[in-house]
Design a protein around this motif. Structure first.
Motif, PDB file in Angstrom:
ATOM      1  N   HIS A  15       0.863  -1.199   0.000  1.00 50.57           N
ATOM      2  CA  HIS A  15       0.000   0.000   0.000  1.00 50.57           C
ATOM      3  C   HIS A  15       0.890   1.236   0.000  1.00 50.57           C
ATOM      4  O   HIS A  15       1.491   1.583   1.020  1.00 50.57           O
ATOM      5  CB  HIS A  15      -0.910  -0.038   1.246  1.00 50.57           C
ATOM      6  CG  HIS A  15      -1.874   1.102   1.327  1.00 50.57           C
ATOM      7  ND1 HIS A  15      -2.875   1.150   2.283  1.00 50.57           N
ATOM      8  CD2 HIS A  15      -2.023   2.224   0.590  1.00 50.57           C
ATOM      9  CE1 HIS A  15      -3.579   2.252   2.134  1.00 50.57           C
ATOM     10  NE2 HIS A  15      -3.071   2.934   1.111  1.00 50.57           N
ATOM     11  N   HIS A  30       1.374   5.208  -2.061  1.00 48.09           N
ATOM     12  CA  HIS A  30       0.984   6.214  -3.070  1.00 48.09           C
ATOM     13  C   HIS A  30       2.271   6.825  -3.616  1.00 48.09           C
ATOM     14  O   HIS A  30       2.807   7.751  -3.032  1.00 48.09           O
ATOM     15  CB  HIS A  30       0.085   7.268  -2.436  1.00 48.09           C
ATOM     16  CG  HIS A  30      -1.163   6.692  -1.855  1.00 48.09           C
ATOM     17  ND1 HIS A  30      -2.363   6.713  -2.526  1.00 48.09           N
ATOM     18  CD2 HIS A  30      -1.380   6.015  -0.707  1.00 48.09           C
ATOM     19  CE1 HIS A  30      -3.269   6.083  -1.793  1.00 48.09           C
ATOM     20  NE2 HIS A  30      -2.701   5.655  -0.676  1.00 48.09           N
ATOM     21  N   HIS A  34       2.862   8.606   1.327  1.00 49.32           N
ATOM     22  CA  HIS A  34       2.366   9.668   0.451  1.00 49.32           C
ATOM     23  C   HIS A  34       3.489  10.631   0.075  1.00 49.32           C
ATOM     24  O   HIS A  34       3.306  11.518  -0.735  1.00 49.32           O
ATOM     25  CB  HIS A  34       1.243  10.455   1.143  1.00 49.32           C
ATOM     26  CG  HIS A  34      -0.084   9.753   1.116  1.00 49.32           C
ATOM     27  ND1 HIS A  34      -0.339   8.611   1.827  1.00 49.32           N
ATOM     28  CD2 HIS A  34      -1.233  10.028   0.441  1.00 49.32           C
ATOM     29  CE1 HIS A  34      -1.593   8.222   1.608  1.00 49.32           C
ATOM     30  NE2 HIS A  34      -2.156   9.060   0.769  1.00 49.32           N
TER      31      HIS A  34
HETATM   32 FE   LIG Z   1      -3.743   4.957   1.081  1.00 48.66          FE
END
Ligand SMILES: [Fe+2]
Length: 441
Positions: free
Chosen positions: A5, A7, A193
């Motif tokens: 997971h 980004h 992120h």
């Molecule tokens: Fe996420």
């Protein structure tokens, strides 16, 4: 280690906005010992993500990574936002890898029963749902039974590495470690992120699990389960697909609603209508409908007496010959001010709550003399503030998404949405600074 997971694709969601930043993230992951990353851009997200062409951006990143000599394999997956209503209709699924695993996220304030319904329905449809960052849903994480019940329903659990290390509060971190020890956590991922907030780093959490649980659990979570996922093999869960009456009831109700909507839509199509549109007002002009008695006139010499016409036909004609109906459509200004009002209410509620928390901290600082107890109490309040901030972010973003939809529906420009978004972030920063000063003084 494999990060399931992350980004990391530039310019498609709230991850890095430039490819250079993605490359820096990849280098950081490589240094951390991560060898494979499944890139998981948001899909179907209320904030309108993904933006741009995901496949093109992903391909460009792979090329850039190869050119930079980075030894991390990249795969394309997704983090799919799913609402309760989505699972009762056809929806486009974005599996994590070429298989049945779906990494799913929900609205922040989802209740446990709704979450369980989604998991159950996804299992029925043949997917293996992984609940992304389970700790980020306040209602779910506050309930001690949640994780066990999700597992019973056939859902897999992913938590975020930084949350396990205390990024969203000590209480939550302790709860997560307990779940890890019980074998309830299937994946720990970075949900990276960028380089600072939730960076692509797993080694700290790996060591933490190894130390506070067992080596076997650490290897299963960080390596074995992700490998199974990539091979398309099922990860065993204690789940049994039980036919729950509440789920079946929800399914039946959804089916009835769909049928009614279809019947209504088909019924409406049978009445021809002419649309005249003026600024913000659409007028629907009724067109005369020939009733069956009139059709019969052409073949029947004798007119049919009114009393012999079925009542239903008279009623239909009565309704149709009523005066023209006008439907008001909202102006751009009215949509914008409607949302501005709601944002202002949220702002004032947020400030009031923050005020109360800060005053509590100030009081603790001046009244509790035992240092450990004082720190413990202050930590608990900081945990609550962090959660409140996340909830506030999600509420504001969901509201702005609704606003964008309302404006787009009427074909108005949506630049005000971005202005509100920027305004919200500015206010958040200023408020934070003000309260930090208050606490420190
Ligand atoms: Fe996420």
């Amino acid at each position: 280690m494999i990060d399931v997971h992350c980004h990391i694709i530039p310019g498609v969601d709230d991850g890095p906005d430039q490819i250079e930043k993605s490359i820096e993230m990849l280098k950081m992951a490589e240094r951390d010992g991560i060898r494979k990353i499944i890139a998981t851009p948001h899909r179907n997200h209320p904030m309108g993500y993904p933006k741009g062409n995901v496949q093109e951006q992903f391909d460009a990143l792979k090329v850039a990574s190869r050119n930079a000599g980075i030894d991390v394999d990249l795969y394309l997956g997704a983090e799919q936002y799913i609402g309760k209503e989505d699972v009762f209709r056809e929806f486009e699924a974005f599996p994590l890898f070429d298989g049945r695993y779906l990494l799913v996220e929900f609205k922040t304030h989802i209740d446990l029963e709704s979450l369980l319904t989604i998991v159950y329905e996804l299992r029925v449809k043949g997917f293996w749902p992984i609940v992304a960052h389970v700790e980020m849903y306040p209602t779910i994480i506050r309930n001690d039974e949640s994780i066990a019940r999700i597992k019973e329903e056939g859902g897999l659990i992913q938590i975020t590495a930084s949350s396990l290390m205390g990024a969203v509060g000590k209480k939550i971190a302790t709860k997560l470690m307990n779940a890890v020890r019980k074998g309830q956590v299937d994946f720990i991922a970075s949900d990276a992120h960028g380089l600072n907030m939730r960076p692509p780093v797993l080694s700290t959490a790996y060591k933490h699990v190894q130390k506070n649980a067992t080596m076997e659990i650490a290897n299963r979570i960080f390596s074995d389960n992700p490998s199974k996922l990539m091979l398309g093999e099922e990860i065993l869960t204690p789940k049994t697909l039980r036919k729950k009456s509440s789920h079946r009831r929800a399914y039946i109700i959804a089916s009835i609603v769909t049928v009614l909507v279809l019947v209504f839509a088909l019924g409406m199509k049978m009445i021809p209508e002419k649309e005249v549109q003026s600024q913000n007002v659409r007028v629907t002009e009724p067109v005369k409908v020939i009733k069956s008695a009139e059709i019969n006139e052409s073949v029947q010499e004798e007119p049919i007496p009114v009393e012999s016409i079925p009542t239903e036909l008279i009623e239909v004609e009565d309704i149709i010959s009523k005066p023209m109906q006008t439907v008001e459509y909202p102006s751009k200004g009215s949509i914008e001010s409607k949302y501005e009002e709601q944002l202002l209410v949220m702002k004032s509620e947020y400030e009031t709550a923050l005020d109360a928390y800060v005053n509590e901290i100030i009081e603790i600082k001046s009244t509790v003399s035992d240092q450990d107890l004082r720190n413990q109490k202050i930590d608990a309040i900081i945990d609550a503030i962090i959660l409140m901030e996340q909830e506030s972010d999600n509420m504001v973003y969901a509201l702005l998404y609704e606003m964008q939809n309302d404006l787009e529906k009427e074909k108005y420009s949506v630049e005000q949405v971005q202005k509100f978004r920027d305004g919200y972030n500015d206010i958040k920063e200023t408020t934070k600074m003000t309260y930090m000063e208050k606490i420190q003084n």
